[in-house]
Design a protein around this motif. Structure first.
Motif, PDB file in Angstrom:
ATOM      1  N   SER A   9       0.815  -1.228   0.000  1.00 57.08           N
ATOM      2  CA  SER A   9       0.000   0.000   0.000  1.00 57.08           C
ATOM      3  C   SER A   9       0.844   1.270   0.000  1.00 57.08           C
ATOM      4  O   SER A   9       0.305   2.368  -0.119  1.00 57.08           O
ATOM      5  N   GLY A  10       2.170   1.156   0.155  1.00 55.56           N
ATOM      6  CA  GLY A  10       3.016   2.349   0.244  1.00 55.56           C
ATOM      7  C   GLY A  10       3.361   2.916  -1.130  1.00 55.56           C
ATOM      8  O   GLY A  10       3.006   2.359  -2.177  1.00 55.56           O
ATOM      9  N   GLN A  12       6.392   3.203  -2.588  1.00 54.23           N
ATOM     10  CA  GLN A  12       7.281   2.299  -3.332  1.00 54.23           C
ATOM     11  C   GLN A  12       6.551   1.008  -3.685  1.00 54.23           C
ATOM     12  O   GLN A  12       6.718   0.462  -4.777  1.00 54.23           O
ATOM     13  N   GLY A  13       5.718   0.523  -2.764  1.00 54.40           N
ATOM     14  CA  GLY A  13       4.957  -0.711  -3.002  1.00 54.40           C
ATOM     15  C   GLY A  13       4.105  -0.593  -4.254  1.00 54.40           C
ATOM     16  O   GLY A  13       4.060  -1.512  -5.084  1.00 54.40           O
ATOM     17  N   CYS A  79       8.481  -4.010   0.741  1.00 53.24           N
ATOM     18  CA  CYS A  79       8.610  -2.557   0.567  1.00 53.24           C
ATOM     19  C   CYS A  79       8.183  -1.826   1.835  1.00 53.24           C
ATOM     20  O   CYS A  79       7.970  -0.609   1.807  1.00 53.24           O
ATOM     21  N   PHE A  83      12.510  -0.428   7.821  1.00 52.15           N
ATOM     22  CA  PHE A  83      12.811  -1.854   7.886  1.00 52.15           C
ATOM     23  C   PHE A  83      13.470  -2.246   9.208  1.00 52.15           C
ATOM     24  O   PHE A  83      13.399  -3.398   9.619  1.00 52.15           O
ATOM     25  N   SER A  86      10.504  -3.331  11.400  1.00 57.74           N
ATOM     26  CA  SER A  86       9.553  -4.355  10.941  1.00 57.74           C
ATOM     27  C   SER A  86      10.149  -5.375   9.963  1.00 57.74           C
ATOM     28  O   SER A  86       9.564  -6.439   9.742  1.00 57.74           O
ATOM     29  N   THR A 104      13.409  -3.327  -0.594  1.00 57.92           N
ATOM     30  CA  THR A 104      13.830  -2.024  -1.124  1.00 57.92           C
ATOM     31  C   THR A 104      14.529  -1.197  -0.041  1.00 57.92           C
ATOM     32  O   THR A 104      14.646   0.017  -0.163  1.00 57.92           O
ATOM     33  N   GLY A 106      16.934   0.840   2.421  1.00 58.77           N
ATOM     34  CA  GLY A 106      18.155   1.614   2.300  1.00 58.77           C
ATOM     35  C   GLY A 106      18.805   1.797   3.655  1.00 58.77           C
ATOM     36  O   GLY A 106      19.641   2.680   3.825  1.00 58.77           O
ATOM     37  N   GLU A 107      18.388   0.974   4.631  1.00 57.41           N
ATOM     38  CA  GLU A 107      18.891   1.134   6.009  1.00 57.41           C
ATOM     39  C   GLU A 107      20.082   0.187   6.223  1.00 57.41           C
ATOM     40  O   GLU A 107      19.928  -1.026   6.273  1.00 57.41           O
ATOM     41  N   ASN A 134      17.775  -1.968  -4.285  1.00 56.84           N
ATOM     42  CA  ASN A 134      17.288  -0.627  -4.624  1.00 56.84           C
ATOM     43  C   ASN A 134      18.174   0.017  -5.705  1.00 56.84           C
ATOM     44  O   ASN A 134      19.111  -0.607  -6.205  1.00 56.84           O
ATOM     45  N   SER A 170      10.448  10.394  -0.436  1.00 56.75           N
ATOM     46  CA  SER A 170       9.081  10.000  -0.082  1.00 56.75           C
ATOM     47  C   SER A 170       8.922  10.073   1.437  1.00 56.75           C
ATOM     48  O   SER A 170       9.911  10.103   2.175  1.00 56.75           O
ATOM     49  N   ARG A 175      10.739   8.641   7.008  1.00 55.20           N
ATOM     50  CA  ARG A 175      10.519   7.874   8.254  1.00 55.20           C
ATOM     51  C   ARG A 175      11.689   6.934   8.516  1.00 55.20           C
ATOM     52  O   ARG A 175      12.110   6.745   9.656  1.00 55.20           O
ATOM     53  N   SER A 176      12.231   6.367   7.447  1.00 50.48           N
ATOM     54  CA  SER A 176      13.411   5.499   7.614  1.00 50.48           C
ATOM     55  C   SER A 176      14.595   6.317   8.125  1.00 50.48           C
ATOM     56  O   SER A 176      15.371   5.844   8.960  1.00 50.48           O
ATOM     57  N   TYR A 300      13.014   6.114  -7.344  1.00 48.29           N
ATOM     58  CA  TYR A 300      11.925   5.226  -6.889  1.00 48.29           C
ATOM     59  C   TYR A 300      11.439   4.318  -8.027  1.00 48.29           C
ATOM     60  O   TYR A 300      11.179   3.133  -7.820  1.00 48.29           O
ATOM     61  N   THR A 303      14.068   1.703  -8.602  1.00 46.98           N
ATOM     62  CA  THR A 303      14.050   0.725  -7.501  1.00 46.98           C
ATOM     63  C   THR A 303      12.974  -0.337  -7.762  1.00 46.98           C
ATOM     64  O   THR A 303      13.196  -1.535  -7.532  1.00 46.98           O
TER      65      THR A 303
HETATM   66  N1  LIG Z   1      17.682   3.672  -2.281  1.00 49.39           N
HETATM   67  C1  LIG Z   1      16.979   3.520  -1.182  1.00 49.39           C
HETATM   68  O1  LIG Z   1      17.512   3.546  -0.087  1.00 49.39           O
HETATM   69  C2  LIG Z   1      15.479   3.320  -1.287  1.00 49.39           C
HETATM   70  C3  LIG Z   1      14.809   3.462  -2.504  1.00 49.39           C
HETATM   71  C4  LIG Z   1      13.436   3.289  -2.522  1.00 49.39           C
HETATM   72  C5  LIG Z   1      12.747   2.976  -1.356  1.00 49.39           C
HETATM   73  N2  LIG Z   1      13.432   2.832  -0.193  1.00 49.39           N
HETATM   74  C6  LIG Z   1      12.750   2.507   1.079  1.00 49.39           C
HETATM   75  O2  LIG Z   1      11.525   1.830   0.869  1.00 49.39           O
HETATM   76  C7  LIG Z   1      10.676   2.036   2.002  1.00 49.39           C
HETATM   77  C8  LIG Z   1       9.276   2.327   1.555  1.00 49.39           C
HETATM   78  O3  LIG Z   1       9.170   3.657   1.146  1.00 49.39           O
HETATM   79  P1  LIG Z   1       7.738   4.275   0.808  1.00 49.39           P
HETATM   80  O4  LIG Z   1       7.982   5.618   0.261  1.00 49.39           O
HETATM   81  O5  LIG Z   1       6.953   3.314  -0.014  1.00 49.39           O
HETATM   82  O6  LIG Z   1       7.046   4.367   2.254  1.00 49.39           O
HETATM   83  P2  LIG Z   1       5.498   4.522   2.583  1.00 49.39           P
HETATM   84  O7  LIG Z   1       4.760   5.160   1.472  1.00 49.39           O
HETATM   85  O8  LIG Z   1       5.418   5.133   3.941  1.00 49.39           O
HETATM   86  O9  LIG Z   1       4.968   3.026   2.685  1.00 49.39           O
HETATM   87  C9  LIG Z   1       5.363   2.181   3.716  1.00 49.39           C
HETATM   88  C10 LIG Z   1       4.649   0.853   3.572  1.00 49.39           C
HETATM   89  O10 LIG Z   1       5.082   0.017   4.633  1.00 49.39           O
HETATM   90  C11 LIG Z   1       3.970  -0.380   5.421  1.00 49.39           C
HETATM   91  N3  LIG Z   1       4.416  -0.413   6.810  1.00 49.39           N
HETATM   92  C12 LIG Z   1       5.093   0.540   7.479  1.00 49.39           C
HETATM   93  N4  LIG Z   1       5.351   0.129   8.731  1.00 49.39           N
HETATM   94  C13 LIG Z   1       4.822  -1.110   8.845  1.00 49.39           C
HETATM   95  C14 LIG Z   1       4.756  -2.050   9.904  1.00 49.39           C
HETATM   96  N5  LIG Z   1       5.285  -1.796  11.104  1.00 49.39           N
HETATM   97  N6  LIG Z   1       4.140  -3.225   9.682  1.00 49.39           N
HETATM   98  C15 LIG Z   1       3.612  -3.501   8.471  1.00 49.39           C
HETATM   99  N7  LIG Z   1       3.613  -2.641   7.433  1.00 49.39           N
HETATM  100  C16 LIG Z   1       4.228  -1.466   7.621  1.00 49.39           C
HETATM  101  C17 LIG Z   1       2.906   0.671   5.171  1.00 49.39           C
HETATM  102  O11 LIG Z   1       1.620   0.100   5.429  1.00 49.39           O
HETATM  103  P3  LIG Z   1       0.313   0.996   5.706  1.00 49.39           P
HETATM  104  O12 LIG Z   1      -0.178   1.461   4.376  1.00 49.39           O
HETATM  105  O13 LIG Z   1      -0.601   0.033   6.346  1.00 49.39           O
HETATM  106  O14 LIG Z   1       0.760   2.117   6.596  1.00 49.39           O
HETATM  107  C18 LIG Z   1       3.131   0.958   3.691  1.00 49.39           C
HETATM  108  O15 LIG Z   1       2.554  -0.058   2.908  1.00 49.39           O
HETATM  109  C19 LIG Z   1      11.352   3.132   2.839  1.00 49.39           C
HETATM  110  O16 LIG Z   1      12.010   2.531   3.914  1.00 49.39           O
HETATM  111  C20 LIG Z   1      12.350   3.733   1.877  1.00 49.39           C
HETATM  112  O17 LIG Z   1      13.482   4.306   2.539  1.00 49.39           O
HETATM  113  C21 LIG Z   1      14.784   2.998  -0.135  1.00 49.39           C
END
Ligand SMILES: NC(=O)c1ccc[n+]([C@@H]2O[C@H](COP(=O)([O-])OP(=O)(O)OC[C@H]3O[C@@H](n4cnc5c(N)ncnc54)[C@H](OP(=O)(O)O)[C@@H]3O)[C@@H](O)[C@H]2O)c1
Length: 358
Positions: A9-10, A12-13, A79, A83, A86, A104, A106-107, A134, A170, A175-176, A300, A303
């Motif tokens: 649902s996020g 990146q997802g 995604c 991370f 969770s 995905t 980046g931590e 990523n 994003s 948050r990460s 993104y 990724t």
């Molecule tokens: N190069 C890189 O380092 C890179 C590149 C791309 C992405 N990323 C990483 O990818 C991650 C996702 O980014 P985003 O923009 O998609 O974030 P986002 O829009 O906030 O989406 C986060 C997703 O994770 C779920 N979630 C969060 N905490 C959870 C938990 N405790 N238990 C179960 N589900 C949980 C959320 O569910 P709900 O909808 O239910 O809240 C949502 O589906 C980030 O950590 C980002 O740093 C890193």
């Protein structure tokens, strides 16, 4: 082939769902909130035609339910960030379900924890786990491997990331950053001699970009390449750097309230205008040098392409069971070549002799 997407649902997802739909790969949407999963399927379906996929609700604190949700799938793309808190539960459930796993993330410390915690479990289960699939870690780790085939023995590898334009991070990335702020402020891990260490000062304060008239200020930043590169390259020192301006932004965390009030992530137009340059600089013990340059746009979007291809290759081509770095799981040239039509170009220069690859 069926791939489960956790955190579907996020921001990146949803990009990963769109990429799976684009590639005609069966998918299963998994997450903690049924309404948000439905909304994601509808949003992505409206954009790409249709998302004909099942949905399962499972929280990270219910291992049996999460493993049951993944069972029957060939691989999981996680995604759900941050991370650090969770992610381990999702890796454990994927292994229990017999699914290959990529994410995905980046931590940096989370990526290291996946290697440290799950190597034996994954091996015994016969599944392959590749964290940090990523925009940065996969091309950076793969190109480092190609450089190491040309320059030996290696004293140091420096990974530096430069990103311009593109509407910023994003909400999930922010948050990460908040969850890992201590590591960001401390500069993260370096690899030194035979182990990963915190607190090692950066060897470099500036890096000169290709064709730039002068060097750019950089600071240490916890990138996952520092964790993956020493798994397949013998090297004395690895460090990771970012543009000092980006480092300052990441080191000044926003409050959760401010993050919640921001847009979910960069718009499509923002993503089109973003440009990144990732440099991998290698220096041998006898001062021979080599540089890998990766250029692209839309961190993104790329990724999503990388995570889907990383999972697909594990299912179709197979890899050794266990927790692997990208270059241990995939043929570097083949994977990098696959990325070219997606706007990624890469070059390798050994002692100032450029060899354009794409
Ligand atoms: N190069 C890189 O380092 C890179 C590149 C791309 C992405 N990323 C990483 O990818 C991650 C996702 O980014 P985003 O923009 O998609 O974030 P986002 O829009 O906030 O989406 C986060 C997703 O994770 C779920 N979630 C969060 N905490 C959870 C938990 N405790 N238990 C179960 N589900 C949980 C959320 O569910 P709900 O909808 O239910 O809240 C949502 O589906 C980030 O950590 C980002 O740093 C890193």
């Amino acid at each position: 082939m069926k791939i489960a997407v956790y955190g579907a649902s996020g921001y990146q997802g949803k990009l990963v769902l769109a990429e799976l739909a684009h590639r005609d790969i069966d998918m299963l949407l998994v997450g903690r909130n049924a309404a948000r999963l439905r909304e994601a399927a509808t949003t992505v379906g409206t954009a790409v035609g249709t998302v004909d996929a099942g949905q399962r609700v499972a929280d990270t604190d219910d291992h049996d339910r999460l493993a049951a949700a993944f069972r029957g799938c060939d691989a999981v793309i996680n995604c759900a960030g941050p991370f650090t808190s969770s992610g381990p539960a999702v890796v454990r459930a994927a292994i229990a379900a017999g699914c290959h796993y990529v994410d995905t993330a980046g931590e940096q410390l989370y990526t290291k924890a996946v290697f440290d915690t799950f190597a034996g479990e994954a091996e015994r289960a016969g599944v392959t786990v590749v964290p940090a699939t990523n925009d940065g870690c996969v091309p950076g780790d793969l190109i480092a491997h190609l450089l190491a085939e040309r320059v030996q023995p290696i004293e140091e590898i420096t990974v530096s990331h430069f990103i311009v334009g593109g509407g910023g991070f994003s909400r999930g990335s922010l948050r990460s950053a908040v969850e890992t702020i201590d590591a960001i402020k401390a500069g993260g891990l370096s690899y030194d001699g035979d182990d990963w260490r915190t607190g090692t000062p950066a060897r470099h304060a500036t890096v000169t970009l290709p064709d730039a008239p002068q060097p750019t200020d950089v600071v240490k930043c916890p990138l996952s390449e520092v964790v993956t590169i020493p798994r397949h390259i013998e090297v004395r020192h690895v460090e990771s750097l970012v543009d000092a301006t980006v480092g300052a932004q990441l080191g000044t965390p926003l409050t959760p309230q401010i993050i919640d009030s921001l847009p979910e992530g960069p718009t499509e137009e923002d993503r089109r205008t973003q440009r990144f340059t990732y440099l991998i600089d290698v220096v041998s013990h006898d001062d021979q040098s080599a540089r890998g340059i990766i250029r692209g746009h839309d961190t993104y979007g790329i990724t999503a392409v990388i995570a889907v291809e990383a999972a697909r290759r594990l299912v179709t081509d197979g890899a050794k069971p266990g927790v692997l770095a990208p270059a241990q799981a995939y043929d570097p040239t083949s994977f990098l070549t696959f990325l070219a039509p997606h706007g990624i170009s890469w070059t390798i220069t050994v002692s100032n002799t450029p060899t354009p690859q794409q």
